[in-house]
Design a protein around this motif. Structure first.
Motif, PDB file in Angstrom:
ATOM      1  N   ASN A 169       0.822  -1.208   0.000  1.00 18.84           N
ATOM      2  CA  ASN A 169       0.000   0.000   0.000  1.00 18.84           C
ATOM      3  C   ASN A 169       0.855   1.257   0.000  1.00 18.84           C
ATOM      4  N   ARG A 170       1.985   1.221   0.715  1.00 17.40           N
ATOM      5  CA  ARG A 170       2.885   2.378   0.737  1.00 17.40           C
ATOM      6  C   ARG A 170       3.482   2.623  -0.651  1.00 17.40           C
ATOM      7  N   VAL A 171       3.807   1.549  -1.356  1.00 16.24           N
ATOM      8  CA  VAL A 171       4.335   1.685  -2.718  1.00 16.24           C
ATOM      9  C   VAL A 171       3.294   2.349  -3.617  1.00 16.24           C
ATOM     10  N   LEU A 172       2.064   1.842  -3.553  1.00 17.45           N
ATOM     11  CA  LEU A 172       1.004   2.375  -4.417  1.00 17.45           C
ATOM     12  C   LEU A 172       0.680   3.823  -4.085  1.00 17.45           C
ATOM     13  N   ASP A 173       0.613   4.131  -2.791  1.00 17.18           N
ATOM     14  CA  ASP A 173       0.320   5.507  -2.382  1.00 17.18           C
ATOM     15  C   ASP A 173       1.427   6.460  -2.824  1.00 17.18           C
TER      16      ASP A 173
END
Length: 460
Positions: free
Chosen positions: A268-272
């Motif tokens: 999720n951190r990568v996508l955000d």
């Protein structure tokens, strides 16, 4: 997501058991907001736990052009929604936004879909897993937390649906869907084939193929493509790519250590971060200035009491496009791979179609090719060397098709994560040609192509 008091649950179970043998909806059920001609052929509940009353909600549309003369060999397509921006999303959304016979407008009215998937096939929508959409989870503990449990519920539901009509028994089944259903579809396909080995011919489910769109199948491999793909598209610079590479590495380390909860957080951190760096409205379609617009309209439409009554839904249920409760239950499953299940399907000569919208930056072309190249399948080298053919619909460029043996891959032009929504007609042509082995899908699988529906050979 709703959970119920014991008294209310008993009443609800009775309703579920009634609807699990639902009859065609009567014409009198139509309302002014739901045109008579738009009514599904069947809808209701398929109980997956007769003790607790947990059940999967379904809606079924018979083949439009074949009605009323349905062949015993007319395929049935089953659609499983995975999500989009989230997980635990209802298949009813795809019904009214993508592939169903009637499409919902922002003004909450229905109009005919120019490319419905029930044109010449039966089309079944299942709100899966339980707790999603109109499906019922009697308790949070019953919501599946892994793909094996998802498949168990789906298997029970599909068997019960087939039992609703004697004519369904021989019809070939194709399981389709998108996004996080890239986990559900291989899981139920794998489960069916394993169960079939222990059953007599007349008790087996007639699985003929699976179609997986813009899917999360092998999350670790797919995650590692985000930074380099965005960089090659000139959406980020070298410094930003290096930061994303570091974040991706952190997620991969969590996978290697079996820390599945944190692996999901790391993804999720990568996508955000990627969304923030690029400034895109959504990674699901890099062309869009605003995200896909469907949640609000579908939510309002399906929470209308009249609509619930027409569709055979308990009026007290609150419809959610995507369930946070289901997403939380599946959190530790998100980063686990099901690639081995896809490998099993192609090895058993089950037809497998992978398709991706060209503009999807999350689960798109590069992401899919990365895990396909890692497949353990004796036909992989032939597939990778197979000619990539130009695909046209009505003389216009629609995309590209690559096929070898039981595996086909389609890149769909001018489409993002929700391919059937972006390309109603072309997606309909794609699925019809693939099932019938026509046009670019003809050749290796069946040299003598006809327009007649033929039952596939017995798998075992």
């Amino acid at each position: 997501m709703q959970f119920f008091s014991p008294l209310f649950l008993l009443i609800l179970i009775a309703a579920v058991l009634h609807h699990s043998t639902a009859r065609p909806l009567p014409p009198s059920a139509a309302s002014t907001s739901y045109p008579k001609q738009a009514l599904p052929h069947k809808s209701g509940y398929l109980t997956v736990n007769s003790t607790s009353g947990s059940a999967i909600y379904y809606t079924y549309y018979e083949a439009h052009k074949n009605t009323p003369k349905i062949s015993l060999n007319t395929p049935i397509l089953i659609w499983l929604e995975g999500g989009g921006p989230s997980f635990g999303c209802a298949s009813m959304t795809a019904n009214y936004f993508q592939i169903g016979p009637w499409i919902l407008n922002q003004n909450l009215s229905l109009e005919p879909n120019p490319g419905p998937w029930n044109n010449i096939f039966g089309l079944l929508f299942l709100d899966n897993p339980i707790g999603t959409g109109f499906s019922i989870a009697a308790s949070p503990q019953e919501i599946p937390r892994n793909q094996n449990d998802v498949a168990k519920h789906l298997y029970i539901a599909i068997k019960k649906f087939i039992a609703l009509d004697e004519s369904f028994k021989t019809r070939p089944i194709y399981i389709t869907g998108e996004s996080y259903a890239g986990k559900y579809i291989p899981a139920i396909g794998y489960y069916i084939l394993k169960k079939n080995t222990y059953l007599s011919n007349d008790s087996r489910l007639n699985l003929a193929g699976v179609a997986i769109g813009n899917a999360l199948v092998d999350p670790g491999i797919q995650l590692a493509t985000y930074a380099v793909n965005a960089y090659n598209l000139f959406l980020i610079d070298e410094k930003q790519k290096a930061l994303l590479d570091d974040l991706q590495f952190e997620a991969l380390q969590c996978i290697k250590s079996g820390n599945w909860d944190e692996a999901t957080n790391a993804r999720n951190r990568v996508l955000d971060t990627l969304t923030h760096m690029t400034g895109l409205a959504t990674l699901l379609d890099c062309r869009r200035l605003i995200p896909y617009q469907y949640n609000s309209a579908v939510d309002k439409f399906l929470n209308n009491v009249e609509i619930k009554r027409v569709l055979g839904v308990n009026e007290s249920l609150v419809f959610e496009v995507c369930s946070d409760t289901v997403a939380d239950a599946l959190k530790e499953d998100v980063m686990k791979s099901v690639r081995y299940m896809v490998e099993f399907l192609v090895e058993k000569s089950v037809k497998v179609l992978l398709y991706q919208g060209q503009s999807d930056l999350r689960d798109g072309v590069v992401s899919t090719l990365a895990w396909v190249k890692k497949m353990k399948w004796e036909g992989l080298e032939r597939f990778l060397k197979a000619e990539r053919k130009v695909w046209r619909v009505d003389g216009k460029l629609a995309g590209y098709v690559q096929k070898s043996g039981s595996l086909s891959n389609v890149v769909v032009m001018n489409a993002g994560h929700l391919v059937p929504s972006d390309q109603h007609v072309n997606s309909q042509v794609m699925i019809q040609d693939w099932v019938l082995e026509r046009e670019l899908f003809a050749g290796e699988m069946n040299e003598d192509i006809t327009n007649d529906f033929e039952l596939p050979p017995t798998m075992y």
